[in-house]
Design an enzyme around this catalytic site. Structure first.
Site, short mmCIF file in Angstrom:
data_model
loop_
_atom_site.label_atom_id
_atom_site.label_comp_id
_atom_site.label_asym_id
_atom_site.label_seq_id
_atom_site.Cartn_x
_atom_site.Cartn_y
_atom_site.Cartn_z
N SER A 276 3.63 -8.27 -1.11
CA SER A 276 4.68 -8.05 -0.12
C SER A 276 4.59 -9.21 0.86
CB SER A 276 4.44 -6.73 0.62
OG SER A 276 5.25 -6.63 1.78
N TYR B 197 -0.09 0.10 6.14
CA TYR B 197 0.66 -0.61 5.10
C TYR B 197 0.23 -2.07 5.03
CZ TYR B 197 4.59 -2.42 2.39
OH TYR B 197 5.36 -3.03 1.44
#
Length: 271
Positions: free
Chosen positions: A144, A157
């Protein structure tokens, strides 16, 4: 004309929607044979109806059993496995350390790291024996933009995605020279089913349902683009192809230039 993945046999984990589904479609278009592992039964049913040539295994990618079953299904159908792609993930909707209660922290941590980190390890563990039997095999793991920069997720996260970045590096080191391992680090993405943590009561919320998401995604990238799973899928095609045979421990960054820093104002329209 030779396609980029002619002859390749792939397993895509988390293939029922979003980036995973786009990868399946792109791999098929480029000549690969593809099997999938997906947890959601409705998504599995849709895959079976739309792609009858694709073996679909329903199971939880955080478990060894589901991954072993999916690898076995791919090998039985195709006679081997050349590429593993992992696309499993969950979000925390920007919750910082002060937003999470002491009672929530440990369960939420376990859920986040089980889903976002352990799932990749379980998939790799199951696939390595089959991948080692082939020449030029590869693994592509979904990172990501949050694997490289803070601010695009909360504390759990972002920490989990930095861990995924570490997986790419250490697995590439460990599995060379037999298996290449690379990552794709998408920026914010439209049309995904990415949801929140159950242990933070966020599992009913989809990131894609955020108001004005397309506008906001475009506004924060220097290229002023809001990218889709289809935009990202071609990075996976390249890294799985023999054109990338000299690349391992690398990452592509289809993020609209997010890593360069704040977006500038869009230029005025011409005409």
């Amino acid at each position: 004309m030779t396609r980029w993945l002619d002859g390749k046999r792939a397993l895509v984990v988390g293939a029922g929607s979003g980036i995973g589904r786009a990868v399946v479609d792109a791999f098929l278009a480029e000549g690969a044979r593809v099997a999938v592992l997906e947890r959601d039964p409705d998504k599995c049913s849709l895959l079976r109806s739309q792609l009858p040539q694709v073996p679909v295994v329903q199971g939880d990618a955080t478990t060894a059993e589901a991954n072993e079953q999916a690898v076995a299904a791919a090998v039985a159908e195709f006679g081997g496995l050349d590429t593993l792609v992992t696309c499993v993930g969950i979000f925390d909707f920007y919750k910082g350390i002060t937003d999470i209660s002491t009672q929530e922290l440990a369960p939420a941590f376990d859920e986040m790291f089980t889903t976002n980190v352990l799932s990749h390890l379980q998939s790799v563990k199951a696939a390595v024996p089959a991948l080692r039997d082939q020449t030029g095999s590869s693994i592509v793991i979904t990172e990501s933009a949050s694997s490289y920069y803070p601010g695009r997720g909360g504390v759990l996260y972002v920490a989990s995605k930095f861990a995924v970045r570490g997986l790419v590096t250490t697995l590439a080191y460990e599995l060379a020279p037999h298996i290449r391992v690379n990552g794709v680090a998408p920026g914010g993405t439209l049309n995904t089913d990415l949801r929140g943590l159950q242990n933070l009561a966020l599992d009913h919320i989809r990131l894609d349902d955020t108001p004005n998401r397309a506008r906001d995604l475009a506004a924060r990238t220097p290229l002023h683009v809001a990218l889709t799973p289809q935009d990202h899928a071609w990075s996976y095609v390249f890294l799985a192809s023999d054109r990338a045979r000299g690349i391992t421990a690398g990452s592509t960054h289809p993020d609209g230039g997010f890593g360069m820093g704040p977006a500038r104002s869009a230029p005025p329209a011409e005409g």
